[in-house]
Design a protein around this motif. Structure first.
Motif, PDB file in Angstrom:
ATOM      1  N   GLN A 164      31.337  50.101  25.670  1.00  0.00           N
ATOM      2  CA  GLN A 164      32.359  50.763  26.471  1.00  0.00           C
ATOM      3  C   GLN A 164      32.554  52.221  26.035  1.00  0.00           C
ATOM      4  O   GLN A 164      32.654  53.123  26.858  1.00  0.00           O
ATOM      5  CB  GLN A 164      33.653  49.954  26.311  1.00  0.00           C
ATOM      6  CG  GLN A 164      34.823  50.439  27.078  1.00  0.00           C
ATOM      7  CD  GLN A 164      34.556  50.423  28.560  1.00  0.00           C
ATOM      8  OE1 GLN A 164      33.727  49.684  29.052  1.00  0.00           O
ATOM      9  NE2 GLN A 164      35.251  51.282  29.272  1.00  0.00           N
ATOM     10  N   ASP A 165      32.580  52.441  24.731  1.00  0.00           N
ATOM     11  CA  ASP A 165      32.769  53.805  24.221  1.00  0.00           C
ATOM     12  C   ASP A 165      31.583  54.695  24.617  1.00  0.00           C
ATOM     13  O   ASP A 165      31.773  55.843  25.017  1.00  0.00           O
ATOM     14  CB  ASP A 165      32.918  53.799  22.689  1.00  0.00           C
ATOM     15  CG  ASP A 165      34.260  53.210  22.261  1.00  0.00           C
ATOM     16  OD1 ASP A 165      35.142  53.038  23.134  1.00  0.00           O
ATOM     17  OD2 ASP A 165      34.417  52.907  21.065  1.00  0.00           O
ATOM     18  N   ALA A 202      29.615  54.253  27.177  1.00  0.00           N
ATOM     19  CA  ALA A 202      29.654  54.451  28.634  1.00  0.00           C
ATOM     20  C   ALA A 202      30.645  55.556  28.995  1.00  0.00           C
ATOM     21  O   ALA A 202      30.375  56.402  29.847  1.00  0.00           O
ATOM     22  CB  ALA A 202      30.052  53.152  29.338  1.00  0.00           C
ATOM     23  N   TYR A 203      31.775  55.540  28.325  1.00  0.00           N
ATOM     24  CA  TYR A 203      32.811  56.524  28.657  1.00  0.00           C
ATOM     25  C   TYR A 203      32.364  57.922  28.259  1.00  0.00           C
ATOM     26  O   TYR A 203      32.532  58.880  29.002  1.00  0.00           O
ATOM     27  CB  TYR A 203      34.125  56.157  27.971  1.00  0.00           C
ATOM     28  CG  TYR A 203      35.316  56.922  28.525  1.00  0.00           C
ATOM     29  CD1 TYR A 203      35.662  56.802  29.864  1.00  0.00           C
ATOM     30  CD2 TYR A 203      36.079  57.758  27.718  1.00  0.00           C
ATOM     31  CE1 TYR A 203      36.748  57.489  30.388  1.00  0.00           C
ATOM     32  CE2 TYR A 203      37.169  58.458  28.234  1.00  0.00           C
ATOM     33  CZ  TYR A 203      37.502  58.316  29.567  1.00  0.00           C
ATOM     34  OH  TYR A 203      38.563  59.003  30.086  1.00  0.00           O
ATOM     35  N   TYR A 228      29.344  59.010  28.022  1.00  0.00           N
ATOM     36  CA  TYR A 228      28.269  59.390  28.948  1.00  0.00           C
ATOM     37  C   TYR A 228      28.875  59.965  30.231  1.00  0.00           C
ATOM     38  O   TYR A 228      28.490  61.031  30.706  1.00  0.00           O
ATOM     39  CB  TYR A 228      27.427  58.143  29.263  1.00  0.00           C
ATOM     40  CG  TYR A 228      26.243  58.373  30.180  1.00  0.00           C
ATOM     41  CD1 TYR A 228      24.998  58.702  29.670  1.00  0.00           C
ATOM     42  CD2 TYR A 228      26.374  58.230  31.560  1.00  0.00           C
ATOM     43  CE1 TYR A 228      23.910  58.897  30.506  1.00  0.00           C
ATOM     44  CE2 TYR A 228      25.296  58.422  32.405  1.00  0.00           C
ATOM     45  CZ  TYR A 228      24.064  58.755  31.880  1.00  0.00           C
ATOM     46  OH  TYR A 228      22.984  58.938  32.707  1.00  0.00           O
ATOM     47  N   GLN A 229      29.865  59.247  30.773  1.00  0.00           N
ATOM     48  CA  GLN A 229      30.504  59.686  32.013  1.00  0.00           C
ATOM     49  C   GLN A 229      31.170  61.056  31.823  1.00  0.00           C
ATOM     50  O   GLN A 229      31.069  61.939  32.666  1.00  0.00           O
ATOM     51  CB  GLN A 229      31.525  58.637  32.463  1.00  0.00           C
ATOM     52  CG  GLN A 229      32.277  58.984  33.739  1.00  0.00           C
ATOM     53  CD  GLN A 229      31.376  59.030  34.968  1.00  0.00           C
ATOM     54  OE1 GLN A 229      30.341  58.366  35.000  1.00  0.00           O
ATOM     55  NE2 GLN A 229      31.750  59.841  35.958  1.00  0.00           N
TER      56      GLN A 229
END
Lengths: 133, 368, 555
Positions: C444-445, C447-448, C450-451
């Motif tokens: 999750q970390d 992914a965030y 990256y976004q």
């Protein structure tokens, strides 16, 4: 006290791809909003009931399975049945452009497809709230 | 205030939207909520308020979810207030407790509301007690307040509960220390969750021994007054309540009271400690026992008449807090905030002393 | 002065020169990083591999630790299996698509199931509404499976099925269809995904809690080792972990940690490691950073070989060889300027081939918009064929070996993955780490961040946050007729009316009893399937005994 924007982030349907929903939840939090996340596999009934109990300003749904034409309008119908007309409802996911007019006609105020920056969604929410003091 | 009268009528009739909206007004300290709260006052006091608190990762939401299911099986209507912290930097929050309870979303007998701390815990404990009264008036039999309990301010949130369940888990090490530091005294029922994990029995033993030590040392705990009240009743009742040899016929007050299954402190048959229940919330193991303990604690409070004294005590505490808030706000509204810094400066500069400063403020209050 | 000292001196001189140029003409960015955000140096030299021992760490193709590949001739012997994941709507429609793909030169089938099937609900279940036939084919019973493979001889194709929680039921249906074609189970070739742990962290089509799920998996291992010996009993998947937003190292680490958990469970259930481990297969993603992806595949082989040899004492070379399927990265596709996706897919597919994949699915350009059309599926397949026949990348084995950069990145990914695996071991293994939410939090970390990198423009996605154009909405997207749900429900009603319901009830009762005890469940599931018990009925029996998993959500 300053009015907080409360958002229900929901995953209707059966698809388990919640990367987008989680990223948007975090981004909304970082924009100062209160985010209630429902988890996966939510029925329209569960989503609407949570939206009412939590008295949210916004319902944000994400679907990647292609079931949006069935599930998004169903949520709108249930909200109307409960007399809720002041909640901003938005949707995101793999949604073909051709489907967007139909979803908007059903009451989904904004539809966000892959690649939409979270900042765009945040701005949309701030500018389109249906209620405020 | 016709609008608030209408709102309070709707809340009393069980209207979910009206209830949810009134709670929103409570959360943002909307002054117009007061009329509705006043109108509901006459209908408050029927719900049993249960506080569930413990360290992060103790499985409180899952536990709450299972407690709700059990109470629903028994036909009780249940409301849940789930509290999560707001980010101190952005003021935003992700309220994730609801995820575990979402299967109850479509059950009309269950109302779940997530609350964020919104920066100031003092305000939150006021919001929680007001929200709890709204749900009480809306006809829920139980109001469960679930919150992370790590410090005194969080403890204040559950302080308004009739029954406090303190949750612990094996493997967190430090939280036992936190409990030792005083949070321990606020529990009525103790729960060791994730009891299938290594070290669970040890946690149960440690909690028992801490409770025993507290009782032996005569520490001020939340539970001792109840046990004393019950012991007094038992004496009146000829000692029938505490033994296994119950007299036939209708249960006496003492018997009602004895439902709360306290354990005697070894070597001190007259001293008791509260129950420590082992649960595995994930699988549901121990949930029936836990709910039975909550219900029997309620029964004990009612039978001994101690429920009233506890509520008196809680209310007195709330009044004190409310009064302090009002005094401060009066001083600030009076444009005194600056004069308070003036006073502070004067004290620092040794022009006046601290007590002179306080007296100045007191005079300002009596004048206003 | 030895070689390294000379190189070191040369490098220092080079760096000094480069710094001088930079003072006049700054580099494009203050710091450079891979697609997974690992730092990249200006230059790699032999110094970066000083500690590497060729024979110990790299070695030869087909030899431990298999860094260079699991076979000794690789694509000089035969190309990878070109396997396009497909399936939608009804069994009839999907059967047509499979026949089309076989005619186009596909060499293996890959079945996509719809979500109700993947979660063990029949098409007429309330939760199936709106989902039937959407992301794959709807299979409710053996009757649908018979139609799905009608006219496709199961002894001639290898079939991969993306099915996890109810994998045993779909495998049983496949075996039952083969029986009807007169093909015995020992002649069946294919794969079931059967990887529940990544469902908990990344993909979401779980049904049961971890413990009974692990039992179902080990039951399949045991059953297949005796009866379906050429079947890949699991495809341990990093693909979805990467799609959920992990880095390349995390993809390797969490996949292999899951693999360790499955081997552990099977060994604890009394199976001999060399009896089942040769049938374990893997499934990875291929993203755009060509060199990092190649290094990732090489590192994964090395890490797994070490784990199997050192931790589990495997003796068979096949137990130590990490064989894998690759799919190009769905999350890298853009809805904007979809034709650009063809280029991305080509780079990603090349990475998989240079990384030594055993089979490959190339995504179609329109998958960020909808299910792929036949035209776009053909381009995707042609991409693989161009790499195979025209690029020259297949003429020698592991052509990037010895690249200072790629070898050093292989070492780095190995080290990072092993550090994660150590952390997970310390938590008590992958199941515990997932229960605690550790793996989810890490993904999750990543992914965030990256976004956020995309939104800040630090990471450029061509056509999306740079080089945008005004576009007309794409035309001709594939749509699944909503009537499919009703058709499936009608088929179910007809089936329930005409089948031998006493035999169904007896089969389900026997399955329930077995589930409550500790018999291998496969024979009981197969019997229920033969009686035309539906997928939903079978899963409901298991739900009643095993309970359902509650998602651990980390935000």
């Amino acid at each position: 006290m300053e009015r907080k924007i409360r958002v229900l982030v929901a995953k209707p349907g059966l698809d388990g791809h919640d990367r987008g929903a989680k990223v948007i939840a975090r981004a909304l939090r970082d924009a100062g909003m209160e985010v209630i996340y429902t988890g996966l596999r939510q029925t329209p009934e569960q989503i609407v009931s949570a939206a009412v109990q939590e008295d949210v300003d916004v319902v944000a749904m994400s679907i990647l399975s292609g079931a949006h034409n069935h599930l998004f309008p169903r949520v709108m119908d249930l909200l109307r049945e409960k007399g809720v007309d002041d909640v901003l409802v938005i949707g995101g996911g793999v949604i073909p452009d051709d489907d967007i007019p139909g979803l908007k006609a059903a009451g989904i105020a904004g539809v966000f497809t892959p690649g939409t920056p979270t900042t765009e969604t945040i701005e949309f929410i701030k500018n389109n709230l249906k209620r405020g003091d | 205030m016709e609008e608030s009268a209408a709102s309070s009528d709707l809340v009393r009739s069980g209207d979910i939207r009206a209830t949810a909206r009134l709670i929103s007004m409570v959360e943002r300290e909307d002054p117009s909520r007061l009329a509705a709260l006043k109108a509901l006052h006459a209908y408050v006091g029927n719900a049993h308020v249960v506080g569930i608190t413990g360290p992060p990762g103790a499985g409180k939401s899952t536990l709450t979810d299972k407690i709700v299911s059990r109470l629903r099986e028994q036909g009780r209507r249940v409301a849940v207030l789930a509290v999560d912290p707001s980010s101190p930097f952005t003021g935003g929050a992700i309220l994730g407790d609801r995820i575990r309870m979402q299967r109850h979303a479509t059950d009309d007998g269950v109302f779940i509301r997530s609350l964020a701390t919104r920066g100031h815990l003092g305000g939150l404990s006021r919001a929680v007690s007001e929200a709890s009264r709204v749900l009480d008036a809306a006809g829920y039999d139980f109001v469960i307040i679930e919150t992370v309990g790590v410090g005194q301010s969080e403890v204040d949130i559950v302080r308004i509960a009739d029954t406090v369940v303190l949750v612990s888990v094996p493997g967190l090490g430090d939280d036992i220390q936190a409990i030792k530091a005083g949070v321990m005294e606020i529990g009525d029922v103790f729960c060791v969750n994730k009891a299938d994990k290594d070290g669970a029995e040890r946690v149960v033993r440690e909690i028992r021994s801490m409770l025993e030590t507290a009782v032996l040392n005569g520490a001020t705990t939340r539970f001792t007054p109840l046990y004393e009240a019950r012991a007094a009743l038992t004496r009146l009742d000829g000692g029938r309540a505490s033994g296994g040899d119950r007299a036939p016929g209708a249960p006496s007050a003492a018997e009602g009271a004895a439902h709360h299954l306290a354990a005697a402190v070894p070597g001190h048959p007259n001293l008791e400690i509260p129950p420590v229940v082992a649960t595995v919330a994930e699988s549901g193991q121990g949930i029936h026992d836990l709910v039975d303990e909550i219900l029997s604690h309620e029964a004990s409070l009612v039978a001994t008449g101690f429920l009233r004294s506890r509520r008196e005590e809680n209310l007195a505490w709330e009044l004190g807090r409310g009064a302090a808030e009002r005094v401060l706000s009066a001083l600030e509204h009076d444009g005194r905030k600056e004069s308070m810094s003036d006073l502070a400066r004067a004290v620092l500069d040794k022009k006046i002393d601290y007590y002179d400063a306080l007296e100045t403020l007191e005079r300002a209050l009596t004048r206003s | 002065m030895n070689d390294n000292d000379a190189i070191k001196k040369g490098l220092e001189a080079y760096e000094a020169g480069a710094e001088k140029s930079i003072s006049k003409f700054p580099e494009r960015k203050p710091a450079f990083a891979t697609g997974s955000n690992s730092p990249v140096k200006r230059l790699y030299t032999p110094l970066d591999g000083a500690a590497r021992d060729y024979l110990r760490d790299v070695s030869f193709p087909g030899e431990y630790p298999y860094t260079r590949g699991v076979q000794n001739t690789m694509y000089r012997g035969r190309f990878w299996t070109m396997r396009q994941y497909a399936g939608f709507s009804t069994a009839e429609e999907s059967n047509k698509r499979y026949k089309f793909l076989l005619a186009q030169g596909t060499t293996g089938l890959s079945v996509a199931f719809d979500l109700p099937t993947q979660i063990g609900y029949d098409s007429d279940h309330a939760l199936s509404q709106g989902e039937v036939g959407k992301v794959g084919v709807a299979i409710d019973s053996l009757a649908d499976m018979e139609i799905l493979f009608d006219g496709i001889p199961l002894d001639k194709v290898s079939t991969s099925m993306t099915i996890n929680a109810p994998a045993s039921v779909l495998l049983a249906m496949y075996i039952a269809v083969a029986e009807k074609q007169g093909v015995s189970p020992d002649r069946l070739e294919g794969t079931i995904q059967n990887d529940i742990l990544k469902e908990y962290v990344a993909r979401g089509t779980y049904i049961f809690p971890p413990e009974p799920s692990m039992r179902l998996i080990t039951d399949i291992f045991a059953y297949c080792s005796r009866n379906v010996p050429n079947w890949n009993t699991i495809s341990i998947s990093g693909y979805h972990i990467r799609e959920a937003g992990s880095t390349a190292s995390q993809e390797v680490a969490f996949t292999i940690a899951d693999g360790i958990a499955y081997v552990d469970a099977a060994v604890k259930a009394g199976l001999d490691v060399d009896a089942f481990a040769p049938r374990l297969s893997f499934f990875f993603n291929a993203h755009n950073d060509l060199f990092e992806e190649v290094a990732k595949f090489r590192a994964a082989r090395r890490v797994w070989a070490k784990v199997m040899k050192e931790r589990f004492g495997a003796k068979s070379a096949k137990s130590m060889s990490l064989r894998f399927h690759t799919q190009t990265g769905g999350s890298t596709l853009t809805a904007q300027q979809p034709d650009n996706n063809i280029v991305r897919v080509a780079i990603q597919a090349l990475a998989a081939v240079l990384g030594g994949t055993q089979s490959l699915h190339t995504n179609s350009k329109d998958e960020a918009l909808a299910l792929p059309t036949e035209d776009s599926v053909r381009i995707a397949l042609r991409t693989q064929q161009i790499i195979a026949y025209e690029s020259g990348a297949t003429e020698t084995i592991d052509p990037l070996a010895g690249s200072y950069y790629v070898e050093s990145m292989t070492d780095r990914i190995q080290a990072e993955a092993e550090a994660y695996i150590k952390t997970i071991d310390d938590m008590g293994g992958a199941v515990k780490a997932i229960e605690r939410g550790y793996v989810q939090q890490e993904i999750q970390d990543a992914a965030y961040s990256y976004q956020m990198d995309i939104e800040s423009g630090e990471r450029v996605v061509v056509g999306m946050n740079k080089f945008q154009v005004k576009e007309a909405p794409p035309k001709g997207l594939l749509r699944v007729d909503p009537i499919v749900g009703e058709q499936q429900s009608a088929k179910l009603a007809a089936l329930r009316a005409k089948r031998d319901n006493a035999r169904v009830d007896a089969g389900l009762a026997a399955l329930k009893k077995a589930a409550e005890g500790d018999d291998n469940l496969m024979p009981h599931i197969l019997e229920a399937v033969r009686a035309y018990a539906t997928l939903g009925e079978i899963c409901d029996v298991l739900r009643a005994v095993f309970g359902e998993y509650q998602q651990k959500v980390i935000l």
